[in-house]
Design an enzyme around this catalytic site. Structure first.
Site, mmCIF file in Angstrom:
data_model
loop_
_atom_site.group_PDB
_atom_site.id
_atom_site.type_symbol
_atom_site.label_atom_id
_atom_site.label_comp_id
_atom_site.label_asym_id
_atom_site.label_seq_id
_atom_site.Cartn_x
_atom_site.Cartn_y
_atom_site.Cartn_z
ATOM 1 N N LYS A 182 0.880 -1.179 0.000
ATOM 2 C CA LYS A 182 0.000 0.000 0.000
ATOM 3 C C LYS A 182 0.912 1.223 0.000
ATOM 4 O O LYS A 182 1.395 1.660 1.036
ATOM 5 C CB LYS A 182 -0.877 -0.013 1.266
ATOM 6 C CG LYS A 182 -2.226 0.660 1.140
ATOM 7 C CD LYS A 182 -2.193 2.100 0.673
ATOM 8 C CE LYS A 182 -1.966 3.084 1.768
ATOM 9 N NZ LYS A 182 -1.801 4.468 1.274
ATOM 10 N N GLY A 235 6.781 5.403 7.722
ATOM 11 C CA GLY A 235 5.951 6.613 7.675
ATOM 12 C C GLY A 235 6.084 7.387 8.969
ATOM 13 O O GLY A 235 7.089 7.268 9.684
ATOM 14 N N SER A 236 5.059 8.150 9.293
ATOM 15 C CA SER A 236 5.129 8.997 10.489
ATOM 16 C C SER A 236 4.924 8.159 11.754
ATOM 17 O O SER A 236 4.298 7.086 11.714
ATOM 18 C CB SER A 236 4.072 10.088 10.405
ATOM 19 O OG SER A 236 2.799 9.494 10.440
ATOM 20 N N THR A 237 5.411 8.689 12.865
ATOM 21 C CA THR A 237 5.259 7.980 14.144
ATOM 22 C C THR A 237 3.782 7.895 14.522
ATOM 23 O O THR A 237 3.308 6.872 15.035
ATOM 24 C CB THR A 237 6.069 8.715 15.230
ATOM 25 O OG1 THR A 237 7.438 8.752 14.802
ATOM 26 C CG2 THR A 237 5.998 8.008 16.576
ATOM 27 N N GLU A 257 9.630 1.937 10.617
ATOM 28 C CA GLU A 257 10.624 2.961 10.240
ATOM 29 C C GLU A 257 9.898 4.294 10.313
ATOM 30 O O GLU A 257 9.049 4.583 9.467
ATOM 31 C CB GLU A 257 11.129 2.717 8.813
ATOM 32 C CG GLU A 257 11.821 1.387 8.586
ATOM 33 C CD GLU A 257 13.190 1.315 9.222
ATOM 34 O OE1 GLU A 257 13.704 2.364 9.661
ATOM 35 O OE2 GLU A 257 13.725 0.209 9.319
ATOM 36 N N GLU A 390 9.577 16.975 13.843
ATOM 37 C CA GLU A 390 10.111 16.803 12.498
ATOM 38 C C GLU A 390 9.392 17.764 11.551
ATOM 39 O O GLU A 390 8.165 17.813 11.534
ATOM 40 C CB GLU A 390 9.866 15.356 12.036
ATOM 41 C CG GLU A 390 10.458 15.066 10.670
ATOM 42 C CD GLU A 390 9.960 13.754 10.079
ATOM 43 O OE1 GLU A 390 8.722 13.561 10.031
ATOM 44 O OE2 GLU A 390 10.784 12.931 9.680
#
Ligand code: NAD
Length: 499
Positions: A182, A235-237, A257, A390
């Site tokens: 995806k 992706g994002s946390t 990650e 970030e």
């Protein structure tokens, strides 16, 4: 090279299929703000079909067709895919540049790295067949086998659309898994083209399925699906937490990650001109939209004045243009939302009392597109949002330090732990610093190099598990012991007969 964006469907069971809800998502070229095509918006029902196809690929002919096919056969497919990628390298690079705003030269580098990744994991797949740990325990003989985890859900971001997918698809297939990918709704074009290449390379149906669509509509059902045996996420946390929660219900392993906020420490003994170049590259590469960007700049107080003057002057000379233009070094931010988000970080920093040394918004010569000039910010307090979160854009935050201890403390004053760099001629000091930095990746006298053989990943809120290298392959393998009773010797209090 002039390229039109092909109209693609979802890739399920080796076939192109319209999404069941017939919905599509427009593709906006971030350099021009024009709509240049669309991608299918898959939903839970499409994910259902894709997972079922992957499951069939694993069980067809009791698994002899794929997971238990010899590793050399899997390696053959991976190498064929790598060759197909290289045949269409310039087209794929152009599509990537149009879709996500990456400078063409960088996009071409990514495509080369995609092919390299498939070749590398082809070699590791073959090595898997030879690897067998044998344990002998007198009465018993035992060996350890590594088996594919099963059906894997791979969820990836937009900043390296095809490369991040390759980092997961290649080891997953090398391991003998079947996958549902995806990609990000913001940049899926090259992943869909990649599906066509897999088809041409003869990859058996269902081994790789690609469902494009929004995170909540296609990503979430994949993460929670009871027939998906593992989820590998980049992706994002924030999204990573949701994926972990969804996977927890089924006690499904995940690898994560996630976000980075990485320091670069510049000591007084560096060659200033060279250190300036590494600092710029470390933060502004990939338009500053790179998880490992060394965007926390810590400079020794005694060289700060000269270093910052040179840094600002060089940052102002970086060529910002349409990614397809020759010599482009910085393209646009991927989307309008992301552009607004970065601008908001910069304006909040100003309101909180920080000073913008250069950049800070749209370069004057570009009237359209989501461009932000390389931005360097100073007079920062460590409690400011711009220091803590970030930004994911071309924004470098600067602080000075006097002692090594102070530099290390500032470097580790973050919830994240992806990467960190140190620039100094004193290699003993560099060694001390790489030991102290709380991150999964550390660089000495450089920033951002990345090798297929070396583990990639973070700690703290930057995630866990590693992509690349042998660690990337282990992500997709289960370990099984096979123990055989081989002698009539008594074992413990029981004396079972040997069959
Ligand atoms: P994102 O978290 O918004 O989206 C990542 C993927 O998750 C997309 O495919 C998205 O559609 C999907 N998704 C969204 N909501 C979901 C949900 N509820 N369930 C399942 N899937 C869902 O991240 P992004 O904006 O696409 O990517 C940028 C981020 O990725 C940055 O924070 C960057 O640091 C990080 N990143 C990390 C690495 C690394 O190696 N650590 C590498 C590249 C990017």
């Amino acid at each position: 090279m002039s390229v039109t964006i092909p109209r693609r469907q979802l890739f399920i069971d080796g076939e192109w299929r319209e999404p069941l809800h017939q919905k599509r998502i427009p593709i906006i070229n971030p350099a021009t703000e024009d709509t240049i095509g669309d991608i299918p918006a898959g939903t839970a029902q499409d994910v259902e079909l894709a997972v079922a196809a992957a499951r069939r690929a694993l069980t067809r002919n009791r698994g002899r067709d794929w997971p238990r096919a010899s590793a050399s056969l899997r390696a053959k497919y991976l190498r064929a895919i790598a060759d197909k990628v290289m045949e269409r390298k310039s087209e794929l690079a152009t599509l990537e540049a149009l879709d996500c705003g990456k400078p063409l030269e960088e996009a071409a580098g990514d495509v080369g790295a995609v092919a390299g990744c498939f070749k590398y994991y082809a070699d590791l797949a073959e090595a898997l067949d030879e690897k067998r740990t044998v344990l002998s325990m007198h009465t018993f003989k035992s060996h350890v086998v590594k088996e594919p985890i099963g059906v894997v859900g791979l969820i990836t971001p937009w900043n390296y659309p095809l490369l991040m997918a390759a980092w997961k698809v290649a080891p997953a297939l090398a391991a003998g898994c079947a996958a549902v990918l995806k990609p990000s709704e913001l940049a899926s074009v090259t992943c869909l083209e990649f599906a066509e290449l897999c088809k041409e390379a003869g990859l058996p149906p269902g081994v790789l399925n690609i469902v494009t669509g929004f995170g909540t509509e296609a990503g979430a059902p994949l993460a929670s699906h009871s027939h998906v045996d593992k989820v590998a996420f980049t992706g994002s946390t924030e999204t990573g937490r949701k994926v972990m929660t969804a996977a927890a219900e089924a006690v499904k392993p995940v690898s994560m990650e996630l976000v980075g906020k990485s320091p670069i420490l510049v000591f007084e003994d560096v060659d200033i001109d060279k250190a300036v170049e590494w600092t710029l590259y470390g933060c502004f590469f990939t338009n500053g939209q790179i998880c490992s960007a060394t965007s926390h700049l810590l400079v020794h107080d005694t060289i700060a004045k000269e270093f910052v003057e040179k840094l600002v002057s060089r940052a102002n000379s970086i060529k910002i243009s349409d990614p397809l233009e020759e010599g482009c070094r910085l393209g646009p931010i991927v989307s309008e939302n992301q552009y607004k988000r970065v601008i908001k970080y910069i304006s909040t920093a100003k309101e909180e009392g920080a000073t913008i040394l250069c950049g800070g918004g749209r370069p004057q010569h570009l009237k359209k597109g989501f461009y932000i000039a390389p931005t360097i910010i100073t007079d920062i307090d460590t409690s400011m949002q711009i220091w803590r979160e970030e930004i994911f854009g071309p924004v470098l935050c600067l602080k000075t330090f006097i002692t090594e201890d102070e530099a290390i403390k500032l470097a580790n004053d973050t919830h994240y732990g992806l990467a960190g760099a140190v620039l100094s001629m004193d290699l003993e000091r560099c060694k001390r610093i790489t030991e102290e930095i709380q991150a999964g990746i550390t660089w000495v006298n450089c920033s951002q190099p990345c090798f297929l053989q070396a583990p990639w990943g973070g700690r703290k809120n930057s995630g866990f598990g590693r992509d690349l290298g042998e660690w990337g392959l282990d992500n997709f393998l289960n370990v099984k012991q096979v123990t055989e009773y081989v002698s009539e010797d008594q074992w413990g209090w029981y004396h079972p007969p040997k069959l």
